[in-house]
Design an enzyme around this catalytic site. Structure first.
Site, PDB file in Angstrom:
ATOM      1  N   HIS A 243      -3.604   6.805 -16.400  1.00 47.51           N
ATOM      2  CA  HIS A 243      -4.536   7.907 -16.928  1.00 47.51           C
ATOM      3  C   HIS A 243      -5.834   7.139 -17.931  1.00 47.51           C
ATOM      4  O   HIS A 243      -6.704   7.944 -17.953  1.00 47.51           O
ATOM      5  CB  HIS A 243      -3.735   8.735 -18.299  1.00 47.51           C
ATOM      6  CG  HIS A 243      -3.891   7.777 -19.178  1.00 47.51           C
ATOM      7  ND1 HIS A 243      -2.267   7.194 -19.717  1.00 47.51           N
ATOM      8  CD2 HIS A 243      -3.732   7.881 -20.541  1.00 47.51           C
ATOM      9  CE1 HIS A 243      -2.078   6.996 -20.385  1.00 47.51           C
ATOM     10  NE2 HIS A 243      -2.811   6.855 -21.010  1.00 47.51           N
ATOM     11  N   ASP A 244      -5.958   5.864 -18.601  1.00 49.53           N
ATOM     12  CA  ASP A 244      -6.540   4.783 -18.719  1.00 49.53           C
ATOM     13  C   ASP A 244      -7.321   4.466 -18.092  1.00 49.53           C
ATOM     14  O   ASP A 244      -7.840   2.879 -18.609  1.00 49.53           O
ATOM     15  CB  ASP A 244      -6.492   4.938 -19.973  1.00 49.53           C
ATOM     16  CG  ASP A 244      -6.155   5.729 -20.906  1.00 49.53           C
ATOM     17  OD1 ASP A 244      -7.751   6.689 -20.863  1.00 49.53           O
ATOM     18  OD2 ASP A 244      -6.296   5.639 -22.238  1.00 49.53           O
TER      19      ASP A 244
ATOM     20  N   LYS B 167     -10.841   2.716 -19.019  1.00 46.13           N
ATOM     21  CA  LYS B 167     -11.263   1.997 -19.511  1.00 46.13           C
ATOM     22  C   LYS B 167     -11.255   0.527 -18.804  1.00 46.13           C
ATOM     23  O   LYS B 167     -11.915  -0.344 -20.069  1.00 46.13           O
ATOM     24  CB  LYS B 167     -10.430   2.042 -20.746  1.00 46.13           C
ATOM     25  CG  LYS B 167     -10.268   3.192 -21.164  1.00 46.13           C
ATOM     26  CD  LYS B 167      -9.525   3.359 -22.522  1.00 46.13           C
ATOM     27  CE  LYS B 167      -9.572   5.118 -23.196  1.00 46.13           C
ATOM     28  NZ  LYS B 167      -8.762   4.945 -25.392  1.00 46.13           N
TER      29      LYS B 167
ATOM     30  N   HIS C 290     -15.175   6.570 -18.577  1.00 48.28           N
ATOM     31  CA  HIS C 290     -13.956   5.721 -17.999  1.00 48.28           C
ATOM     32  C   HIS C 290     -13.062   7.197 -17.157  1.00 48.28           C
ATOM     33  O   HIS C 290     -12.999   6.880 -16.629  1.00 48.28           O
ATOM     34  CB  HIS C 290     -12.888   5.826 -19.654  1.00 48.28           C
ATOM     35  CG  HIS C 290     -12.144   6.373 -20.014  1.00 48.28           C
ATOM     36  ND1 HIS C 290     -12.545   7.356 -21.104  1.00 48.28           N
ATOM     37  CD2 HIS C 290     -10.943   6.763 -19.930  1.00 48.28           C
ATOM     38  CE1 HIS C 290     -11.570   8.203 -21.741  1.00 48.28           C
ATOM     39  NE2 HIS C 290     -10.449   7.481 -21.058  1.00 48.28           N
TER      40      HIS C 290
ATOM     41  N   HIS D 146      -8.257  14.871 -17.830  1.00 45.96           N
ATOM     42  CA  HIS D 146      -7.427  14.652 -19.315  1.00 45.96           C
ATOM     43  C   HIS D 146      -8.188  14.595 -20.204  1.00 45.96           C
ATOM     44  O   HIS D 146      -7.247  14.666 -21.779  1.00 45.96           O
ATOM     45  CB  HIS D 146      -6.544  13.667 -19.003  1.00 45.96           C
ATOM     46  CG  HIS D 146      -7.078  12.094 -19.504  1.00 45.96           C
ATOM     47  ND1 HIS D 146      -7.356  11.773 -18.780  1.00 45.96           N
ATOM     48  CD2 HIS D 146      -6.362  11.972 -20.594  1.00 45.96           C
ATOM     49  CE1 HIS D 146      -7.458  10.508 -18.952  1.00 45.96           C
ATOM     50  NE2 HIS D 146      -6.829  10.445 -20.681  1.00 45.96           N
ATOM     51  N   HIS D 147      -9.816  14.479 -19.982  1.00 40.22           N
ATOM     52  CA  HIS D 147     -10.161  15.104 -21.468  1.00 40.22           C
ATOM     53  C   HIS D 147     -10.728  15.796 -21.335  1.00 40.22           C
ATOM     54  O   HIS D 147     -11.518  17.046 -22.382  1.00 40.22           O
ATOM     55  CB  HIS D 147     -10.549  13.940 -21.943  1.00 40.22           C
ATOM     56  CG  HIS D 147     -10.265  12.606 -22.456  1.00 40.22           C
ATOM     57  ND1 HIS D 147      -9.763  12.252 -24.035  1.00 40.22           N
ATOM     58  CD2 HIS D 147      -9.891  11.396 -21.917  1.00 40.22           C
ATOM     59  CE1 HIS D 147      -9.536  10.712 -23.770  1.00 40.22           C
ATOM     60  NE2 HIS D 147      -9.352  10.250 -22.460  1.00 40.22           N
TER      61      HIS D 147
ATOM     62  N   ASP E 248      -0.285  13.534 -24.627  1.00 40.98           N
ATOM     63  CA  ASP E 248      -1.060  12.246 -25.032  1.00 40.98           C
ATOM     64  C   ASP E 248      -1.576  12.395 -26.564  1.00 40.98           C
ATOM     65  O   ASP E 248      -1.636  11.735 -26.898  1.00 40.98           O
ATOM     66  CB  ASP E 248      -2.621  12.275 -23.925  1.00 40.98           C
ATOM     67  CG  ASP E 248      -3.496  11.450 -24.018  1.00 40.98           C
ATOM     68  OD1 ASP E 248      -2.417   9.437 -24.291  1.00 40.98           O
ATOM     69  OD2 ASP E 248      -4.344  10.857 -24.231  1.00 40.98           O
TER      70      ASP E 248
END
Length: 454
Positions: free
Chosen positions: A331-332, A335, A360, A384-385, A413
């Site tokens: 998910h990240d 980054k 990201h 997801h953001h 999250d």
């Protein structure tokens, strides 16, 4: 009988004298045929009798099939019966042969359907053995499969045995009849097992079974021996070339069934190995990200487990859950493209730094989209953001425009991020996090997901 022609004499093998002045059913060929006497009794009341298929035995004992037609005439007030008898043995045999060949074709078609429709080897072998018994008219049959690792023939399937001893079969190549068949790659025929002495196979297999004859055929496909088809009968057999050819054909079908099942099993193993390799690679990427961002170490594994659990409650299927797990682990991943100075900054980010940070999800998309097997896992890293009310990033999606799995992950999250302590703040108490998520229902979070999560 007043007169016979030479054709009947030659057909049945009796002399003229053995016919003349005899009743028809007193002649040897007709004596055992009840229908011949019945026919003449019926002619007392009828003028025409026809038997399309009457069995007669010649003087030398050979059985033939004849067509028998009788007509009644009156000649000078004397009732005379004329019988016309035609040998149709060859025709009947031809018809029977065609019938057998048609039955063989139907059997092969049925076997083909079973083999092509499923990869259950036991089911395919039992279908083949059923047709072996029916079409070849034998009492029992079994298939032994060659274990390429141990070079042993092992039990595969059986039909028609009275005992279960065959199910314990383990035969080395070259040993016993089956081992000889597999090693020699040729059919083995034993017409009468009772004539075989001091043979362990015969002693072990006749006891309780009463088998008289044995046929073993190697199962060969693509030049490789896959096993042995064994056929047993409790009486003497006199197989013709057609019978032996069809036995060989059925053995070929069995070899194909074993080969198909082996290929399918190998493909399944390869798929499992490939899936494990994918999983290990993705987990490696996830750990690499955790190593870069020490503050969130362990966060990825926790949110992955919770997301999969919640997704299962929403009814996602097994294949979808695999993609959800991968998406959660990554998910990240975006980054990785954020500079260390921004990612590890102790204080608040500037407006310009936030612009970089908010990229990201797009970086994640650009990294993962070219990887075909991860395309279905992109919803979480990419979305997801996003927020339920449309105030999220990178695209400001709103409500159900946001993929369901991304809405699910967002709740998980935030839950884990707030509960877990950071160097710049302590973790929140569980009840405070619950209140925060409830407060965000309908703005930050999908209300339905919040309800299910709680």
């Amino acid at each position: 009988i007043e007169e016979v022609n030479s054709y009947l004499i030659n057909m049945l093998g009796y002399s003229r004298e053995e016919f003349i002045k005899k009743k028809l059913w007193e002649v040897g060929s007709f004596r055992d045929v009840n229908s011949s006497k019945e026919a003449f009794e019926a002619l007392q009341e009828n003028e025409y009798i026809r038997y399309e298929d009457l069995p007669l035995r010649t003087k030398n004992g050979k059985l033939i099939q004849v067509e028998f037609v009788s007509n009644v005439y009156l000649i000078e007030n004397v009732k005379v019966i004329q019988c016309n008898i035609r040998d149709i043995t060859a025709r009947r045999r031809a018809e029977e042969r065609v019938g057998r060949q048609l039955a063989h074709l139907k059997a092969l078609s049925a076997i083909d359907r079973v083999i092509s429709a499923n990869f259950d080897l036991k089911l395919s072998l039992e279908e083949i053995l059923m047709h072996v018994r029916v079409e070849l008219g034998v009492d029992a049959a079994d298939i032994l499969i060659l274990n390429s690792d141990s070079q042993m023939l092992e039990f595969g399937a059986e039909r028609g045995f009275r005992t279960r001893i065959i199910r314990k079969s383990q035969v080395r190549l070259g040993e016993s009849y089956a081992g000889q068949v597999a090693l020699g790659r040729q059919m083995l025929q034993v017409p009468n097992l009772k004539n075989v002495v001091d043979n362990a196979f015969v002693k072990n297999n006749i006891v309780g079974e009463g088998f008289v004859c044995y046929y073993g055929v190697p199962l060969i496909t693509k030049g490789q021996v896959k096993g042995v088809l064994e056929v047993f009968h409790r009486a003497l057999l006199e197989p013709d070339g057609e019978w032996l050819d069809f036995l060989d054909t059925l053995a070929g079908q069995a070899a194909i069934a074993i080969e198909n099942a082996s290929l399918f099993e190998s493909l399944q193993r390869s798929n499992v190995d490939l899936s494990l390799a994918y999983d290990a690679t993705i987990e490696g990427w996830s750990r690499a990200l955790d190593l870069r961002d020490k503050e969130t170490e362990g966060h990825t594994q926790r949110v992955t487990e919770m997301t999969v659990k919640l997704a299962r409650a929403f009814g996602f299927n097994k294949a979808e859950l695999v993609q959800i797990r991968w998406g959660s682990l990554l998910h990240d991943i975006g980054k990785m493209g954020v500079p260390d100075g921004i990612l590890h900054k102790a204080g608040p980010l500037t407006e310009e730094e936030w612009v970089v940070m908010k990229k990201h999800p797009i970086l994640a998309y650009e990294m993962l989209a070219p990887i075909r097997y991860l395309r279905l896992a992109l919803d979480i890293p990419y979305n997801h953001h996003e927020k339920w009310n449309g105030s999220g990033y990178p695209h400001g999606l709103k409500g159900i425009q946001i993929p369901l799995i991304a809405r699910i992950f967002t709740v998980v999250d935030v839950w884990d991020a707030l509960k877990t302590g950071r160097p710049y703040r302590a973790g929140w108490p569980e009840e405070k996090v619950r209140d925060h998520i409830r407060d965000g229902s309908g703005t930050h979070f999908d209300p339905q997901v919040v309800d299910m999560f709680m």
